[in-house]
Design a protein around this motif. Sequence first.
Motif, mmCIF file in Angstrom:
data_model
loop_
_atom_site.group_PDB
_atom_site.id
_atom_site.type_symbol
_atom_site.label_atom_id
_atom_site.label_comp_id
_atom_site.label_asym_id
_atom_site.label_seq_id
_atom_site.Cartn_x
_atom_site.Cartn_y
_atom_site.Cartn_z
ATOM 1 N N GLN A 447 -17.315 -46.744 57.061
ATOM 2 C CA GLN A 447 -17.921 -48.049 57.328
ATOM 3 C C GLN A 447 -18.918 -48.439 56.246
ATOM 4 N N ALA A 448 -19.706 -47.476 55.793
ATOM 5 C CA ALA A 448 -20.661 -47.779 54.722
ATOM 6 C C ALA A 448 -19.941 -48.085 53.413
ATOM 7 N N LYS A 449 -18.868 -47.359 53.142
ATOM 8 C CA LYS A 449 -18.148 -47.556 51.887
ATOM 9 C C LYS A 449 -17.515 -48.947 51.826
ATOM 10 N N ILE A 450 -16.879 -49.379 52.916
ATOM 11 C CA ILE A 450 -16.197 -50.677 52.855
ATOM 12 C C ILE A 450 -17.191 -51.842 52.913
ATOM 13 N N SER A 451 -18.444 -51.548 53.277
ATOM 14 C CA SER A 451 -19.459 -52.611 53.362
ATOM 15 C C SER A 451 -20.261 -52.768 52.072
ATOM 16 N N GLN A 452 -20.059 -51.886 51.104
ATOM 17 C CA GLN A 452 -20.854 -51.927 49.880
ATOM 18 C C GLN A 452 -20.378 -53.055 48.956
ATOM 19 N N PRO A 453 -21.216 -53.505 48.026
ATOM 20 C CA PRO A 453 -20.773 -54.493 47.026
ATOM 21 C C PRO A 453 -19.611 -53.930 46.208
ATOM 22 N N ARG A 454 -18.645 -54.801 45.875
ATOM 23 C CA ARG A 454 -17.427 -54.331 45.223
ATOM 24 C C ARG A 454 -17.387 -54.604 43.725
ATOM 25 N N ASN A 458 -18.127 -55.421 34.775
ATOM 26 C CA ASN A 458 -16.701 -55.603 34.525
ATOM 27 C C ASN A 458 -15.850 -54.618 35.314
ATOM 28 N N LYS A 459 -16.458 -53.955 36.293
ATOM 29 C CA LYS A 459 -15.736 -52.969 37.087
ATOM 30 C C LYS A 459 -15.733 -53.363 38.555
ATOM 31 N N VAL A 460 -14.619 -53.049 39.220
ATOM 32 C CA VAL A 460 -14.489 -53.362 40.643
ATOM 33 C C VAL A 460 -14.223 -52.076 41.413
ATOM 34 N N ILE A 461 -14.711 -52.040 42.638
ATOM 35 C CA ILE A 461 -14.594 -50.868 43.501
ATOM 36 C C ILE A 461 -13.459 -51.074 44.491
#
Length: 810
Positions: A447-454, A458-461
């Motif tokens: 839940q914390a991981k999917i709620s973090q800024p992405r 120039n990089k996306v999570i």
Amino acid sequence: MTFMHIGKDFTPPDVEGKVTGDAKYAEDFRREGMVFARLLTSPMPSGRIVSIDASAALRMDGVLGIITADDLPPSAPPANPMLASEYVTYIGQPILAVAAISEHVAENALEQIKVQFERRDFVVDPLDSLIEGGPDAYPEGNAMVLTAPEGDENTALVGRIQPVKWPAAEVEKLRMGKEPNGKFTAGWEYGDLDAQFAQCDVIVEESFVTAGYPHQCMEPRTSMVYWENGKCYFHASTQSQSSVNNGLAAMLGIGPENLCLINENTGGGFGSKGTSYPSMGIAGNLSRLLNRPVQLRITREEEFYIGVGRPGMQGWIKIGVKDGGKVAAVDLVIVSDGGPTGQNSASSSAGHISVLYQPDAMRLRNIPIFTNTAPRGAQRGPGQNEMAAALAPIMDKVAKQVGIDRVAFRKMNAANSDSGIYEDQSPVTSAFMAEAIEKGAQMFDWQAKISQPRRRGNKVIGIGVGQGYHGAGGYGYDGLVRIAPSGRVYIHSGVGNLGTYSFAATSRAVAEVLQCSWDNCEIVRARTDSHLPHSSTQGGSNTIFTHSRTNYVAAMDVVTKLKEIAAAEFGGAVDDYSIGEERVFLTSDPAKGMSYGAAAQKAIELGGRYSGGEYPDDIDPITQRAVAGLAGTGLIGVAKDNLPRKGTPPGEIVGFVEIEIDLDTGKIAVLDYVAVADCGTVMHPKGFSQQMNGGGVWGIGMAAYERHVYDPQNGLPANVGLYQSKLPTMLDVPATMANAAADIPDPFNPMGGRGIGEPSQGCAVAAMTSAIADALEGHLFNRVPVTADMILNHVAQNDFGPRPLKLNTF
């Protein structure tokens, strides 16, 4: 249950040799008078041999002889022959072998041999052959039609060649993600597909591609073979002793009792060495022809060709969901790349879906197409892992349209101990995937991981979740244990040693039953003349479940005989006796008893069933020969696994991954990885962790690096080495990879365990493709591997890139 040995770490007996370099592999062995063989292989993808002129080579000093297809039993296509003649079907296929006093002389001799070929049409992409007017891999046709039921994944499919073509419009529909209307040659179905789709709230259709690729075993296959008094002694790189024995004996035209197969260590197999393979037959027959010991070493490039690879597949899937997330119906089309032998894993791919998502109705339609590429065969999680790679982001799309969290969606559809699987909806021994998913989500902090800024410059999570599955065990093999008069316990095992140590972990079941010290136990393995029982290959996540059971039944036979011997010596009933501290004794008066060694001596005196003079009627002939060879040497415990059984023992794992994609370079960095297994009791914690992380690394490679690439103009492979078909390195994976297990015992294994070698790769590649789609705002490439150029083209919105469903080519 509290165990003495199970679930505890130990040092497997071969570790020291591998650390010090003393461990021997097939190519380390020498024999007086040994000569060296080298292969001449095909330079073209398809044709036939018109003539061979080896006269100049045979006149060279140091050259001792050659072997060609004319010296071997005939082989009809699509079987994989030892040496090709009338049907040459891929570049790198062995044509002949030369033997000489050194590899250098043999290699020079190959240059003096003149082979005249007749060229034929060739094909590297199955869809190019399936389309009307397309080329065929064989003059007789392009499709595999089975003429015998499918066996397990280590059993070659038996079929014939037949021409099958689809209209161009139907092939184009498949490329565009639509259901094709073409002829299929295999498949299965259960449930009312139309009725279930009619009830669905969400229906998703997609096409997909999973590329095949080589096994990349660290040890290329080597054979060293010699004959003495009509018996063949064969050093080989295999995944088993006893499972290879019968097939290799047939290649050599001898009875299994006249073959001694020797394999102390194997540097990787992953399914490619699960059975006898053609180069073994070449070496064995050449040795007999020359009456000299022969060593045939396979180069890294030759291993790429003849070492077989994972089958690729091109397909279409339609998924229907009802009731807020329940998978109701799945319709699946697979065009399999069968290489020149037609081997494919489509049924296993479909089985993967039936297990992990439990659709109420499902249909598979499959057509294996021959191509003039490297032979295909079982590779870690055959079928299941190909499907895991393609399926995960598609299921994410389904979950998004339903409006449910991706993890919750998988948990909702997870199998349980009452679930049915496969086309016959047969049972499982037990299943606790929902518990594994819950535990994994907590460890990963989903839940914390999917709620973090992405976005980070120039990089996306990307955050991904994926599942792996493979049937994790079998039934009906034999166990064999001997107690010597010294009291030492010898555990005989025909399972191969690939470095996973499951051959040793399962042997500890004997020490568990006998309540004895592990230091007093010795595993007898590596040579069939050491009297090894009928055992499974070490592959298919098979060993933990299968050979915990075989070792358990053999040990229980020992316990019964110990108590019978003691009862005859001291009086009373068998049930009046107990074991402990390596003694058998009267429970009410422990002073009345004897050591295991003394009981073994008594067994020799009694003879018959106690010392191997008699044995059960239902054990395999391999085990019968083993028991006969041990007769009179101690107390012999031998039994076939006839324990209660219930369907398939499932090996299931859920993986979670966090990645970072550089939008300027397309490079994928793996930041975090967690995997949790539903594998019953963890029998060997370090071995478990090794398998979980090793499979995870390979899954990362499958997702982003490894593939077959062929030039469609000439059939030449473009990546025959480790560099061109890149493996993940330590720099491509997280420094730490967490793993755990639900650790709920399987009730159909007395030790509680199930295997996890296969799904550890499947869950990782699935989590990776899920994360890649998540990072790119739901974009589906619908193919693996996802390479940097594909990512850059998508980000730049370029129209060019791989043609939809293209396989084996750029």
